[in-house]
Enzyme design. Structure first.
Site, mmCIF file in Angstrom:
data_model
loop_
_atom_site.group_PDB
_atom_site.id
_atom_site.type_symbol
_atom_site.label_atom_id
_atom_site.label_comp_id
_atom_site.label_asym_id
_atom_site.label_seq_id
_atom_site.Cartn_x
_atom_site.Cartn_y
_atom_site.Cartn_z
ATOM 1 N N GLU A 1 -7.637 3.424 -1.678
ATOM 2 C CA GLU A 1 -7.701 4.606 -0.806
ATOM 3 C C GLU A 1 -9.088 4.891 -0.233
ATOM 4 O OE1 GLU A 1 -5.679 7.902 -2.759
ATOM 5 O OE2 GLU A 1 -3.750 6.923 -2.401
ATOM 6 N N GLU B 1 2.058 2.721 -2.357
ATOM 7 C CA GLU B 1 2.239 3.869 -3.256
ATOM 8 C C GLU B 1 3.171 4.844 -2.562
ATOM 9 O OE1 GLU B 1 -1.190 6.113 -4.508
ATOM 10 O OE2 GLU B 1 -2.321 4.331 -5.101
#
Ligand SMILES: *[C@@H]1O[C@H](CO)[C@@H](O)[C@H](O)[C@H]1NC(C)=O
Ligand SMILES: *[C@@H]1O[C@H](CO)[C@@H](O)[C@H](O)[C@H]1NC(C)=O
Length: 401
Positions: free
Chosen positions: A201, A309
């Site tokens: 991320e 995710e």
């Protein structure tokens, strides 16, 4: 007990419809052809799961059964990709305790995870550092550089400071050249590893143009690929759009993350795209409809895409609703895959073994305690397996002609 019985029933139904994972047939490197993954020449679609905790739990030999049982339950539900952390920087349970100094016990935990995945026919995506502060991440790297006398004003200097960049590259090199203490295979030669991920991320709010991130990805992707041409590589992006697709800014919250789904994925060294979808979290990409990213992966980028995710916090919704929402993401993936599109699979956040109560974050699933969720997962795994088998048969017929 009632739940356990239902779980057994679900697994039985799965056994009736899914072939057992043939571990040796799983053993090749995952490759890319157009917008598809391939394994041993045939299109590869697979569901998976996140389990960031695998290495740290496996570093204690008495806890390793949790890794093994999680893998067993996953494979029984057809989940064959696991995404996990190959980092733990500083802190009280480090893999890297200071720049270039490694903790052998943690490394042996990771060796166990890689070898166990290999044994059970699971492919791994290994992430190399964290943007966030959990397990060290960019803040720890920056702190280390400060301790070496660097003048660094903010954590985002992770992406530009030359000392920090050397620390990161050294970590990449150390992981890739690790020789597994259990099976002797170097990580960079092990087909159990499906892909490396540059960073979990990445965000760089201090440069919302995305240029800082673009330069970092370019440098690190070519560094990693200079060392390893076999494995696939992805960035670790959540999917925020940037300057190159301003029409899509509506998906972003304030458009301040300094990343760009299109331009960051355009490098030839980046093999596939990822998104992270948390429709219930306003600090994340709030998209259940994943079609815009699938479309861009296919037509603009020409690369496969994983929903690396996704999840919902179950303390805010009932199980039924959550199962349905998971099913919505799955059907978006399946309908793309069925038409030869770029979506190749989804990795739920996150799988735990039973007894790991301290790891619960609201987003967890313990398959043996969640029969209805396991059922949704099994259904999708079955669909993707059937698709793979159909495509493999078609390919064999074509080859035979
Ligand atoms: C498993 O896969 C290997 C390699 O593709 C193949 O030779 C073998 O026959 C398969 N075994 C079964 C039981 O299908
Ligand atoms: C999930 O929701 C609960 C209750 O609102 C909250 O305490 C928890 O922090 C949430 N989990 C995450 C990861 O945000």
């Amino acid at each position: 007990m009632r739940h356990w019985g239902m779980f057994v029933l679900v697994i039985f139904i799965l056994y009736e419809s899914l072939e057992k994972v043939n571990v040796s047939a799983q053993s090749g490197f995952i490759k890319i052809r157009g917008v598809q993954f391939t394994l041993n020449g045939s299109p590869y679609y697979a569901n998976g799961f996140n389990a960031y905790w695998l290495m740290s739990v496996a570093s204690d030999p008495s806890q390793r059964n949790k890794v093994s049982s999680t893998f067993q339950e996953a494979v029984s539900s057809g989940l064959t990709i696991s995404r996990t952390w190959a980092f733990s920087d500083g802190g009280n349970q480090p893999l890297q305790s200071s720049p270039g100094v490694y903790n052998e016990q943690m490394f042996q935990g990771l060796d166990f995870v890689v070898n166990e995945a290999r044994r059970q026919g699971i492919k791994l995506i290994l992430s190399l550092v964290n943007n966030h502060g959990d397990f060290g991440g960019k803040a720890q790297y920056v702190k280390w550089a400060r301790e070496k006398g660097q003048t660094i004003s903010a954590d985002d200097d992770f992406y530009t400071n030359s000392v920090v960049k050397e620390f990161y590259k050294n970590h990449v090199k150390t992981i890739l050249s690790r020789q597994n203490s259990i099976n002797g295979i170097e990580y960079k030669s092990d087909p159990t590893i499906m892909a490396w991920e540059l960073i979990n991320e990445p965000r760089c709010a201090s440069d919302s143009s995305g240029k800082t991130m673009q330069a970092w990805i370019k440098e690190m992707a070519s560094y990693l690929k200079s060392m390893d041409k076999e494995h696939l590589l992805e960035v670790g992006l959540e999917g925020f759009y940037g300057e190159s697709a301003p029409k899509d800014k509506q998906f972003n919250l304030n458009f301040k993350h300094g990343t760009d789904f299109i331009s960051h994925n355009q490098f030839p060294e980046i093999d596939f795209t990822t998104i992270h979808s948390y429709p219930d979290q306003c600090s994340h990409l709030q998209t259940t409809g994943i079609s815009s990213h699938i479309q861009d992966s296919q037509t603009v980028l020409g690369k496969p895409m994983l929903v690396a995710e996704f999840g919902w916090n179950k303390s805010r919704i009932d199980t039924n609703t959550r199962d349905q929402l998971i099913g919505t993401v799955y059907s978006g993936i399946y309908s793309s895959a069925r038409r030869g599109g770029a979506a190749a699979g989804g990795l739920i956040w996150q799988l735990l073994a039973s007894g790991q109560d301290s790891f619960r974050d609201g987003y967890e699933t313990v398959l043996s305690q969640s029969p209805s969720t396991a059922g949704v997962i099994v259904g999708q795994s079955r669909s993707l397996t059937q698709l793979r088998q159909t495509l493999a048969r078609r390919r064999n017929i074509e080859k035979g002609k």
